[in-house]
Design a protein around this motif. Structure first.
Motif, PDB file in Angstrom:
ATOM      1  N   ALA A   1      43.399  45.028  39.116  1.00 32.30           N
ATOM      2  CA  ALA A   1      44.299  45.976  39.757  1.00 32.30           C
ATOM      3  C   ALA A   1      44.357  45.708  41.256  1.00 32.30           C
ATOM      4  O   ALA A   1      43.319  45.585  41.918  1.00 32.30           O
ATOM      5  CB  ALA A   1      43.826  47.402  39.511  1.00 32.30           C
ATOM      6  N   ALA A   2      45.577  45.634  41.768  1.00 29.15           N
ATOM      7  CA  ALA A   2      45.786  45.447  43.202  1.00 29.15           C
ATOM      8  C   ALA A   2      46.032  46.795  43.856  1.00 29.15           C
ATOM      9  O   ALA A   2      46.740  47.641  43.309  1.00 29.15           O
ATOM     10  CB  ALA A   2      46.980  44.529  43.437  1.00 29.15           C
ATOM     11  N   SER A   3      45.442  46.978  45.031  1.00 30.69           N
ATOM     12  CA  SER A   3      45.627  48.237  45.744  1.00 30.69           C
ATOM     13  C   SER A   3      45.713  47.971  47.241  1.00 30.69           C
ATOM     14  O   SER A   3      45.269  46.934  47.728  1.00 30.69           O
ATOM     15  CB  SER A   3      44.471  49.195  45.449  1.00 30.69           C
ATOM     16  N   GLY A   4      46.297  48.937  47.959  1.00 28.67           N
ATOM     17  CA  GLY A   4      46.449  48.792  49.403  1.00 28.67           C
ATOM     18  C   GLY A   4      47.913  48.923  49.803  1.00 28.67           C
ATOM     19  O   GLY A   4      48.738  49.433  49.065  1.00 28.67           O
ATOM     20  N   SER A   5      48.209  48.422  50.984  1.00 28.78           N
ATOM     21  CA  SER A   5      49.559  48.547  51.547  1.00 28.78           C
ATOM     22  C   SER A   5      50.467  47.444  51.012  1.00 28.78           C
ATOM     23  O   SER A   5      50.883  46.539  51.724  1.00 28.78           O
ATOM     24  CB  SER A   5      49.494  48.487  53.075  1.00 28.78           C
ATOM     25  N   ILE A   6      50.779  47.546  49.720  1.00 29.14           N
ATOM     26  CA  ILE A   6      51.542  46.502  49.031  1.00 29.14           C
ATOM     27  C   ILE A   6      53.021  46.860  49.019  1.00 29.14           C
ATOM     28  O   ILE A   6      53.385  47.938  48.575  1.00 29.14           O
ATOM     29  CB  ILE A   6      51.028  46.319  47.598  1.00 29.14           C
ATOM     30  N   PHE A   7      53.853  45.943  49.487  1.00 36.09           N
ATOM     31  CA  PHE A   7      55.301  46.120  49.389  1.00 36.09           C
ATOM     32  C   PHE A   7      55.816  45.545  48.079  1.00 36.09           C
ATOM     33  O   PHE A   7      56.608  46.177  47.388  1.00 36.09           O
ATOM     34  CB  PHE A   7      56.010  45.465  50.569  1.00 36.09           C
ATOM     35  N   SER A   8      55.366  44.341  47.755  1.00 34.61           N
ATOM     36  CA  SER A   8      55.762  43.717  46.493  1.00 34.61           C
ATOM     37  C   SER A   8      54.726  42.666  46.116  1.00 34.61           C
ATOM     38  O   SER A   8      53.986  42.173  46.967  1.00 34.61           O
ATOM     39  CB  SER A   8      57.138  43.063  46.601  1.00 34.61           C
ATOM     40  N   ILE A   9      54.688  42.345  44.812  1.00 34.12           N
ATOM     41  CA  ILE A   9      53.771  41.321  44.323  1.00 34.12           C
ATOM     42  C   ILE A   9      54.594  40.230  43.660  1.00 34.12           C
ATOM     43  O   ILE A   9      55.450  40.526  42.822  1.00 34.12           O
ATOM     44  CB  ILE A   9      52.752  41.894  43.335  1.00 34.12           C
ATOM     45  N   ASN A  10      54.364  39.008  44.041  1.00 32.85           N
ATOM     46  CA  ASN A  10      55.056  37.885  43.417  1.00 32.85           C
ATOM     47  C   ASN A  10      54.235  37.424  42.211  1.00 32.85           C
ATOM     48  O   ASN A  10      54.089  38.141  41.247  1.00 32.85           O
ATOM     49  CB  ASN A  10      55.282  36.778  44.431  1.00 32.85           C
ATOM     50  N   ALA A  11      53.666  36.271  42.269  1.00 33.41           N
ATOM     51  CA  ALA A  11      52.895  35.765  41.144  1.00 33.41           C
ATOM     52  C   ALA A  11      51.506  36.391  41.105  1.00 33.41           C
ATOM     53  O   ALA A  11      50.913  36.696  42.144  1.00 33.41           O
ATOM     54  CB  ALA A  11      52.763  34.248  41.234  1.00 33.41           C
ATOM     55  N   MET A  12      51.009  36.582  39.902  1.00 37.43           N
ATOM     56  CA  MET A  12      49.622  36.974  39.685  1.00 37.43           C
ATOM     57  C   MET A  12      49.032  35.997  38.681  1.00 37.43           C
ATOM     58  O   MET A  12      49.751  35.442  37.850  1.00 37.43           O
ATOM     59  CB  MET A  12      49.513  38.406  39.166  1.00 37.43           C
ATOM     60  N   GLY A  13      47.738  35.810  38.764  1.00 39.64           N
ATOM     61  CA  GLY A  13      47.146  34.847  37.860  1.00 39.64           C
ATOM     62  C   GLY A  13      45.648  34.985  37.726  1.00 39.64           C
ATOM     63  O   GLY A  13      45.018  35.781  38.421  1.00 39.64           O
ATOM     64  N   TRP A  14      45.130  34.197  36.812  1.00 40.27           N
ATOM     65  CA  TRP A  14      43.693  34.129  36.578  1.00 40.27           C
ATOM     66  C   TRP A  14      43.228  32.689  36.717  1.00 40.27           C
ATOM     67  O   TRP A  14      43.885  31.758  36.239  1.00 40.27           O
ATOM     68  CB  TRP A  14      43.361  34.641  35.173  1.00 40.27           C
ATOM     69  N   TYR A  15      42.104  32.533  37.362  1.00 37.02           N
ATOM     70  CA  TYR A  15      41.457  31.236  37.531  1.00 37.02           C
ATOM     71  C   TYR A  15      40.007  31.395  37.096  1.00 37.02           C
ATOM     72  O   TYR A  15      39.505  32.508  36.987  1.00 37.02           O
ATOM     73  CB  TYR A  15      41.520  30.792  38.995  1.00 37.02           C
ATOM     74  N   ARG A  16      39.335  30.278  36.845  1.00 39.99           N
ATOM     75  CA  ARG A  16      37.927  30.365  36.481  1.00 39.99           C
ATOM     76  C   ARG A  16      37.145  29.227  37.113  1.00 39.99           C
ATOM     77  O   ARG A  16      37.696  28.184  37.444  1.00 39.99           O
ATOM     78  CB  ARG A  16      37.750  30.366  34.964  1.00 39.99           C
ATOM     79  N   GLN A  17      35.855  29.468  37.257  1.00 38.40           N
ATOM     80  CA  GLN A  17      34.994  28.474  37.897  1.00 38.40           C
ATOM     81  C   GLN A  17      33.614  28.520  37.285  1.00 38.40           C
ATOM     82  O   GLN A  17      33.053  29.584  37.031  1.00 38.40           O
ATOM     83  CB  GLN A  17      34.912  28.759  39.399  1.00 38.40           C
ATOM     84  N   THR A  18      33.057  27.316  37.050  1.00 43.26           N
ATOM     85  CA  THR A  18      31.680  27.181  36.598  1.00 43.26           C
ATOM     86  C   THR A  18      30.897  26.443  37.678  1.00 43.26           C
ATOM     87  O   THR A  18      31.484  25.734  38.508  1.00 43.26           O
ATOM     88  CB  THR A  18      31.610  26.411  35.276  1.00 43.26           C
ATOM     89  N   PRO A  19      29.580  26.593  37.696  1.00 45.61           N
ATOM     90  CA  PRO A  19      28.767  25.956  38.747  1.00 45.61           C
ATOM     91  C   PRO A  19      29.008  24.456  38.831  1.00 45.61           C
ATOM     92  O   PRO A  19      29.002  23.762  37.806  1.00 45.61           O
ATOM     93  CB  PRO A  19      27.337  26.275  38.316  1.00 45.61           C
ATOM     94  N   GLY A  20      29.230  23.976  40.033  1.00 43.59           N
ATOM     95  CA  GLY A  20      29.409  22.548  40.254  1.00 43.59           C
ATOM     96  C   GLY A  20      30.812  22.039  40.003  1.00 43.59           C
ATOM     97  O   GLY A  20      31.081  20.849  40.189  1.00 43.59           O
ATOM     98  N   LYS A  21      31.706  22.918  39.588  1.00 43.17           N
ATOM     99  CA  LYS A  21      33.075  22.509  39.310  1.00 43.17           C
ATOM    100  C   LYS A  21      34.050  23.264  40.199  1.00 43.17           C
ATOM    101  O   LYS A  21      33.755  24.348  40.702  1.00 43.17           O
ATOM    102  CB  LYS A  21      33.420  22.736  37.834  1.00 43.17           C
ATOM    103  N   GLU A  22      35.238  22.686  40.359  1.00 41.06           N
ATOM    104  CA  GLU A  22      36.268  23.353  41.147  1.00 41.06           C
ATOM    105  C   GLU A  22      36.885  24.500  40.339  1.00 41.06           C
ATOM    106  O   GLU A  22      36.877  24.482  39.110  1.00 41.06           O
ATOM    107  CB  GLU A  22      37.356  22.348  41.539  1.00 41.06           C
ATOM    108  N   ARG A  23      37.417  25.439  41.073  1.00 41.17           N
ATOM    109  CA  ARG A  23      38.120  26.542  40.425  1.00 41.17           C
ATOM    110  C   ARG A  23      39.381  25.990  39.759  1.00 41.17           C
ATOM    111  O   ARG A  23      40.114  25.193  40.348  1.00 41.17           O
ATOM    112  CB  ARG A  23      38.479  27.594  41.468  1.00 41.17           C
ATOM    113  N   GLU A  24      39.628  26.409  38.523  1.00 41.32           N
ATOM    114  CA  GLU A  24      40.772  25.889  37.780  1.00 41.32           C
ATOM    115  C   GLU A  24      41.681  27.022  37.320  1.00 41.32           C
ATOM    116  O   GLU A  24      41.223  28.144  37.066  1.00 41.32           O
ATOM    117  CB  GLU A  24      40.307  25.093  36.559  1.00 41.32           C
ATOM    118  N   LEU A  25      42.952  26.690  37.218  1.00 39.91           N
ATOM    119  CA  LEU A  25      43.936  27.662  36.765  1.00 39.91           C
ATOM    120  C   LEU A  25      43.735  27.946  35.286  1.00 39.91           C
ATOM    121  O   LEU A  25      43.516  27.035  34.483  1.00 39.91           O
ATOM    122  CB  LEU A  25      45.345  27.119  37.006  1.00 39.91           C
ATOM    123  N   VAL A  26      43.825  29.229  34.936  1.00 38.27           N
ATOM    124  CA  VAL A  26      43.807  29.640  33.535  1.00 38.27           C
ATOM    125  C   VAL A  26      45.218  30.032  33.101  1.00 38.27           C
ATOM    126  O   VAL A  26      45.746  29.516  32.119  1.00 38.27           O
ATOM    127  CB  VAL A  26      42.836  30.815  33.310  1.00 38.27           C
TER     128      VAL A  26
END
Length: 121
Positions: free
Chosen positions: A23-48
């Motif tokens: 959930a996004a909160s705060g002084s938001i006017f609009s939201i464009n893209a939303m997404g999920w990423y994941r990361q394991t130790p020693g690896k780069e964060r990757e798009l899900v």
């Protein structure tokens, strides 16, 4: 100030399901893209998965994960089915959004704090 708050992570057996929320909160006017990423130790964060009208998935989760959003609640979800041990990671929510503060618009890319998903074999 804008923040993303994730929930829904935890421990699940292989083949099980989990649903993540962000959930996004705060002084938001609009939201464009939303997404999920994941990361394991020693690896780069990757798009899900991402959603901005249309959806986009990593090949490794196609057919098992579903991303959706509730614009009225500024919330994005990730339904994860048929979970595998390889899905074990810290999952991060991401949003590209516009704030309106002191009569000024500003584009921000914001990350959540992460939620741990552990899939046992």
């Amino acid at each position: 100030q804008v923040q993303l708050v994730e929930s829904g992570g935890g421990l699940v057996q292989s083949g099980g399901s989990l649903r993540l929320s962000c959930a996004a909160s705060g002084s938001i006017f609009s939201i464009n893209a939303m997404g999920w990423y994941r990361q394991t130790p020693g690896k780069e964060r990757e798009l899900v998965a991402t959603i901005n009208g249309s959806t986009n998935y990593a090949d490794s989760v196609k057919g098992r994960f579903t991303i959706s959003r509730d614009n009225a609640k500024n919330t994005v979800y990730l339904q994860m089915n048929s979970l595998k041990p390889d899905d074990t990671a810290v999952y991060y929510c991401n949003a590209g959004l516009v704030t309106y503060v002191k009569s000024a618009y500003r584009y921000l890319e914001v990350w959540g704090q992460g939620t741990l998903v552990t899939v046992s074999s």
